[in-house]
Write an enzyme that holds these catalytic residues in place. Structure first.
Site, mmCIF file in Angstrom:
data_model
loop_
_atom_site.group_PDB
_atom_site.id
_atom_site.type_symbol
_atom_site.label_atom_id
_atom_site.label_comp_id
_atom_site.label_asym_id
_atom_site.label_seq_id
_atom_site.Cartn_x
_atom_site.Cartn_y
_atom_site.Cartn_z
ATOM 1 N N HIS A 28 -33.097 7.606 87.928
ATOM 2 C CA HIS A 28 -32.621 6.897 86.736
ATOM 3 C C HIS A 28 -32.160 5.498 87.147
ATOM 4 C CE1 HIS A 28 -32.663 10.035 83.623
ATOM 5 N NE2 HIS A 28 -32.524 10.869 84.649
ATOM 6 N N GLU A 66 -31.474 3.067 85.320
ATOM 7 C CA GLU A 66 -30.449 2.556 84.396
ATOM 8 C C GLU A 66 -29.070 3.097 84.737
ATOM 9 O OE1 GLU A 66 -32.401 5.052 83.823
ATOM 10 O OE2 GLU A 66 -31.442 6.539 82.528
ATOM 11 N N CYS A 81 -38.048 9.140 84.710
ATOM 12 C CA CYS A 81 -37.763 10.577 84.796
ATOM 13 C C CYS A 81 -38.855 11.383 84.057
ATOM 14 C CB CYS A 81 -36.359 10.849 84.276
ATOM 15 S SG CYS A 81 -35.709 12.430 84.832
#
Lengths: 235, 206
Positions: free
Chosen positions: B190, B192, B79
């Site tokens: 993202h 994650e 990001c």
């Protein structure tokens, strides 16, 4: 359009809520999030349903639960983030977005701007718990513990600083397809910035999709219907 | 194989640690620039570009990142951590980036913001032209097909001709969603927080 869920966190445990008043225990936050992740829920908004009697100590206790979370689902967190001291406790937590409510109603620019610097403008959400009273939209001001007319709120301030705005229908929370669309008639925000919650059903989701609303957050009742998130997504 | 996650004082560091560890690889959170030792350095990014770059410079993290690359280390930016690899970002009135990738960051055209899941499709051999080779055999997957989560208001415009880049989406095709250049990989989404796809992806690149 995203299909997410609201999870209420009260005294370190999840609760179900109906009509903004009645609550029932639901279990551990990690357990609830694991289930929602398994159903590929698009996002989860973890909200502390606090009123004016909230304290920093209570906030810190709940933060311990958030800090221990292991999740790969996008998380927004809010409820009682009312000062820089509160905000500093959110650093490094497994959350992407911060939800403010009273801070927007009280125009705490310094607090929200600091949150923007720490998390980015895309991370700032405003929660407006709303209902229709006497033919007017009212907003629940949690740090005052009562409803105030929307006309008393500086909506330009909210539009400037919030990336998205959660409109939470407090009267129909926990109901099925009961979200009151009239609530949107007096709301001056672009629909693509709006997330609706409270009384969401499949028909509500379809209607929201047609209106280009950013997201719907299904009430915590989804946890009684294991596959309902997928049902909603493909409704 | 070792992984360091750079903690510059903001961002969801522990989500990234959880993501790496789900692939059964241990990861260290590093907050001292001189403590970077791993082969793969992860640069998480949450916040605004101005304050983020300020923190990078104050902690001499910018120099540490360059030294890490000079030593042959790999770098993963997520990001904002990806965006600041550009030469310039127009966020916060204009910010000079680390200039690791020829490109710039601009406000998304015609968008309030992009908060959405988007499909992603990637063949492992498409990365072969770059030196960001995986070092562990965590997955036999050759093709990644899934969806990833985006939450951003600015986009990375890539000018690197020899890089490998996947656009954010059809409507945001101007911007890179995933970019690989030599030993650097950048992700606008993202990973994650991209559930199963995020796990598949890290298993393919570690």
């Amino acid at each position: 359009m995203r299909v997410g869920s609201v999870v209420l966190l009260k005294e370190q445990l999840c609760v179900q809520s109906y009509g903004w008043n009645t609550i029932r225990p639901l279990g551990s936050l990690q357990g609830v999030l694991d289930s929602l992740e398994e159903y590929q829920c698009d996002e989860v908004a973890i909200i502390r349903p606090v009123r004016k009697n909230d304290t920093l100590n209570k906030f810190q206790q709940d933060i311990k639960v958030i800090k221990a979370l292991k999740t790969m689902t996008p998380i927004s967190f809010g409820g009682g983030v009312r000062s820089i001291e509160h905000l500093n406790l959110l650093k490094g937590l497994p959350i992407e977005r911060i939800i403010f409510s009273s801070a927007f109603l009280e125009k705490k620019r310094e607090l929200i701007t600091l949150a923007k610097d720490l998390f980015g403008h895309q991370a700032i959400k405003c929660l407006l718990p709303i209902c229709y009273q006497n033919n007017k939209v009212h907003v629940y001001h949690s740090s005052l513990g009562n409803y105030v007319p929307l006309s008393n709120i500086d909506t330009k301030f909210i539009d400037e600083l919030a990336n998205e705005i959660v409109l939470f229908d407090t009267q129909h929370e926990g109901g099925k397809d009961q979200f009151d669309w009239l609530l949107l008639s007096g709301i001056p925000f672009p629909l693509e910035k709006i997330i609706i919650s409270g009384g969401i059903g499949k028909k509500t989701k379809l209607s929201a999709q047609q209106q280009n609303i950013a997201s719907v957050l299904i009430d915590n009742k989804v946890l009684h219907q294991e596959y309902s998130i997928l049902d909603y997504k493909y409704a | 194989m070792s992984v360091d996650i750079l903690d510059v004082g903001s961002g969801n560091i522990w989500s990234i640690k959880n993501w790496i560890e789900k692939a059964n690889v241990s990861a260290r959170v590093v907050s001292d620039a001189s403590d970077i030792k791993a082969n793969l350095l992860i640069l998480p990014g949450v916040g605004s570009a101005g304050s983020y770059m300020q923190r990078l410079k104050q902690g001499s993290y910018d120099q540490a990142i360059l030294e890490h690359l000079d030593k042959g280390g790999r770098l993963l930016g997520i990001c904002l951590g990806f965006q600041i690899m550009s030469a310039y970002s127009e966020e916060d009135g204009g910010i000079e980036g680390l200039n690791l990738i020829d490109g710039h960051v601009e406000r998304l055209l015609g968008k309030v913001s992009h908060n959405s899941w988007e499909p992603i499709s990637l063949r492992k051999n498409e990365l072969d032209g770059q030196s960001f080779h995986r070092q562990m055999n965590l997955s036999k997957k050759q093709i990644l097909n899934g969806r990833v989560f985006y939450n951003h208001e600015y986009g990375f415009v890539n000018n690197e001709k020899k890089s490998f880049s996947i656009s954010v989406s059809n409507s945001l095709s101007k911007y890179s969603g995933l970019l690989v250049k030599d030993k650097i990989i950048g992700m606008q989404f993202h990973p994650e927080k991209s559930q199963i796809t995020g796990l598949d992806l890290i298993s393919m690149i570690l």
